[in-house]
Design a protein around this motif. Structure first.
Motif, PDB file in Angstrom:
ATOM      1  N   GLU A 183      -8.922  16.706   3.184  1.00 36.38           N
ATOM      2  CA  GLU A 183     -10.025  16.464   2.268  1.00 36.38           C
ATOM      3  C   GLU A 183      -9.816  17.233   0.959  1.00 36.38           C
ATOM      4  O   GLU A 183     -10.089  16.718  -0.134  1.00 36.38           O
ATOM      5  CB  GLU A 183     -11.349  16.868   2.916  1.00 36.38           C
ATOM      6  N   GLU A 203      -9.700  15.293  -2.550  1.00 31.40           N
ATOM      7  CA  GLU A 203     -10.833  15.514  -3.440  1.00 31.40           C
ATOM      8  C   GLU A 203     -10.500  16.404  -4.628  1.00 31.40           C
ATOM      9  O   GLU A 203     -11.208  16.374  -5.643  1.00 31.40           O
ATOM     10  CB  GLU A 203     -11.991  16.098  -2.636  1.00 31.40           C
ATOM     11  N   LYS A 224     -10.509   8.886   6.248  1.00 32.91           N
ATOM     12  CA  LYS A 224     -10.989   7.721   5.499  1.00 32.91           C
ATOM     13  C   LYS A 224     -12.493   7.557   5.639  1.00 32.91           C
ATOM     14  O   LYS A 224     -13.198   7.251   4.664  1.00 32.91           O
ATOM     15  CB  LYS A 224     -10.275   6.463   5.997  1.00 32.91           C
ATOM     16  N   SER A 225     -13.015   7.773   6.841  1.00 30.85           N
ATOM     17  CA  SER A 225     -14.447   7.581   7.096  1.00 30.85           C
ATOM     18  C   SER A 225     -15.309   8.621   6.408  1.00 30.85           C
ATOM     19  O   SER A 225     -16.508   8.393   6.193  1.00 30.85           O
ATOM     20  CB  SER A 225     -14.719   7.608   8.606  1.00 30.85           C
ATOM     21  N   GLN A 226     -14.721   9.768   6.059  1.00 30.45           N
ATOM     22  CA  GLN A 226     -15.510  10.852   5.482  1.00 30.45           C
ATOM     23  C   GLN A 226     -15.358  10.990   3.970  1.00 30.45           C
ATOM     24  O   GLN A 226     -16.076  11.772   3.350  1.00 30.45           O
ATOM     25  CB  GLN A 226     -15.151  12.179   6.176  1.00 30.45           C
ATOM     26  N   ALA A 256     -15.607   9.937  -0.002  1.00 25.25           N
ATOM     27  CA  ALA A 256     -16.545   9.196  -0.847  1.00 25.25           C
ATOM     28  C   ALA A 256     -15.931   7.857  -1.241  1.00 25.25           C
ATOM     29  O   ALA A 256     -14.709   7.647  -1.144  1.00 25.25           O
ATOM     30  CB  ALA A 256     -16.877  10.017  -2.095  1.00 25.25           C
ATOM     31  N   GLU A 257     -16.766   6.954  -1.719  1.00 25.29           N
ATOM     32  CA  GLU A 257     -16.321   5.591  -2.016  1.00 25.29           C
ATOM     33  C   GLU A 257     -15.301   5.519  -3.148  1.00 25.29           C
ATOM     34  O   GLU A 257     -14.565   4.526  -3.258  1.00 25.29           O
ATOM     35  CB  GLU A 257     -17.527   4.720  -2.365  1.00 25.29           C
ATOM     36  N   ILE A 258     -15.236   6.539  -3.982  1.00 28.65           N
ATOM     37  CA  ILE A 258     -14.290   6.481  -5.099  1.00 28.65           C
ATOM     38  C   ILE A 258     -12.851   6.600  -4.634  1.00 28.65           C
ATOM     39  O   ILE A 258     -11.923   6.237  -5.365  1.00 28.65           O
ATOM     40  CB  ILE A 258     -14.581   7.565  -6.164  1.00 28.65           C
ATOM     41  N   TYR A 259     -12.652   7.091  -3.408  1.00 29.27           N
ATOM     42  CA  TYR A 259     -11.285   7.285  -2.915  1.00 29.27           C
ATOM     43  C   TYR A 259     -10.809   6.035  -2.172  1.00 29.27           C
ATOM     44  O   TYR A 259     -10.636   6.023  -0.950  1.00 29.27           O
ATOM     45  CB  TYR A 259     -11.208   8.534  -2.037  1.00 29.27           C
ATOM     46  N   GLN A 260     -10.633   4.987  -2.934  1.00 32.38           N
ATOM     47  CA  GLN A 260     -10.150   3.725  -2.389  1.00 32.38           C
ATOM     48  C   GLN A 260      -9.405   2.959  -3.486  1.00 32.38           C
ATOM     49  O   GLN A 260      -9.563   3.290  -4.676  1.00 32.38           O
ATOM     50  CB  GLN A 260     -11.330   2.904  -1.844  1.00 32.38           C
ATOM     51  N   PRO A 261      -8.591   1.995  -3.101  1.00 38.12           N
ATOM     52  CA  PRO A 261      -8.290   1.556  -1.739  1.00 38.12           C
ATOM     53  C   PRO A 261      -7.593   2.655  -0.917  1.00 38.12           C
ATOM     54  O   PRO A 261      -6.859   3.476  -1.472  1.00 38.12           O
ATOM     55  CB  PRO A 261      -7.345   0.359  -1.948  1.00 38.12           C
ATOM     56  N   TYR A 314     -11.801   4.644  -9.542  1.00 40.04           N
ATOM     57  CA  TYR A 314     -11.291   4.841  -8.186  1.00 40.04           C
ATOM     58  C   TYR A 314     -10.063   5.741  -8.174  1.00 40.04           C
ATOM     59  O   TYR A 314      -9.310   5.803  -9.151  1.00 40.04           O
ATOM     60  CB  TYR A 314     -10.946   3.494  -7.546  1.00 40.04           C
TER      61      TYR A 314
END
Length: 275
Positions: A36, A40, A64-66, A68-73, A128
């Motif tokens: 993380e 981050e 991946k599940s933990q 935030a949404e900005i860390y994608q794809p 992203y």
């Protein structure tokens, strides 16, 4: 099959990527915190190493599940035995580039590199920060792949591109990286997954049973030491042995799984079936 007998809502020891079953043992929780931090804080590249069955791929799923949404794809490549051009093509498409025209067998490596570069730029412009996981990286036999990954990290030197690269594999991966010193020098965070202690083995089993809906004991108290001795704290081996133990307990209508049951199941797993 045995869930209703043991009053379970789901299978507690199935090999599924279900983050709700995550057990925060010392090595796994420390590894997750490091990963993380890697993502981050935009540290660039990381390394996750552990033996077979230690839960490396599962930890990536929990990560991946933990996030935030900005860390994608969140691209998770599990078959890394590709050529450099195939790797670039795969990543470009998985990151969202148009698949049409990105054909690894067609000449034009520069075109595919530009497509990958543009897609990374576009994602970062949209806010992203992609994460690229190369799983089973110890199976890479083409040393050029590591050179390609090092060159990929050079994209990070521009202020408008930010992503994380995570290499995952067993101890052999360390030897590969030693032969690719430039990539090795770019690794900012290193994580090593170790097996559970005897105490962690018991807590792990009890945790998974609780998540699956069982509040009453299933394993006899003395069975946990036997379980640890048979598995040496390897999560995958624990899952398999406990799963079969519950099945035998159901078939024999037992109230508790005893050391004898676990020993019999373990012997059956390693004994060849006669002709």
């Amino acid at each position: 099959m045995y869930q209703s007998y043991w009053n379970l809502k789901s299978g507690p020891f199935e090999e599924k990527m279900d983050a709700s079953f995550f057990y925060d043992s010392n090595p796994h929780q420390a590894g997750l915190l490091k990963l993380e931090y890697l993502v981050e804080n935009c540290k660039g590249a990381g390394l996750l190493v552990g033996g077979s069955g230690m839960g490396k791929s599962y930890l990536c799923h929990v990560l991946k599940s933990q996030l935030a949404e900005i860390y994608q794809p969140f691209v998770h490549l599990v078959f890394p035995q590709l050529s450099p051009i195939e790797l670039i093509s795969y990543l470009a498409v998985e990151l969202g580039a148009e698949e049409a025209g990105i054909e690894p067998l067609v000449p034009g490596k520069d075109r595919i590199v530009r497509a990958l570069h543009r897609q990374l730029q576009l994602l970062c412009e949209q806010g992203y920060k992609p994460v690229i996981v190369i799983d089973e990286a110890h199976l890479i036999v083409d040393q050029r792949i590591f050179e390609t990954l090092h060159q990929l990290l050079n994209f990070q030197q521009t202020s408008d591109i930010d992503f994380t690269l995570l290499l995952v594999g067993d101890q052999l991966l360390l030897s590969h990286l030693q032969r690719s010193s430039q990539l090795d020098n770019r690794i900012a965070v290193r994580c090593l997954l170790k097996s559970f202690s005897a105490e962690e083995t018991q807590s792990y089993v009890e945790h998974r049973l609780e998540v699956a809906g069982r509040s009453e004991p299933v394993f006899a108290a003395e069975a946990f030491q036997t379980l640890f001795e048979l598995t040496q704290g390897n999560p995958r081996k624990i899952n398999r042995l406990c799963d079969l133990g519950l099945l035998v307990g159901y078939a024999d209508e037992l109230s508790l799984i005893t050391p004898d049951v676990l020993e019999a199941v373990a012997e059956e797993l390693v004994t060849s079936i006669p002709d």
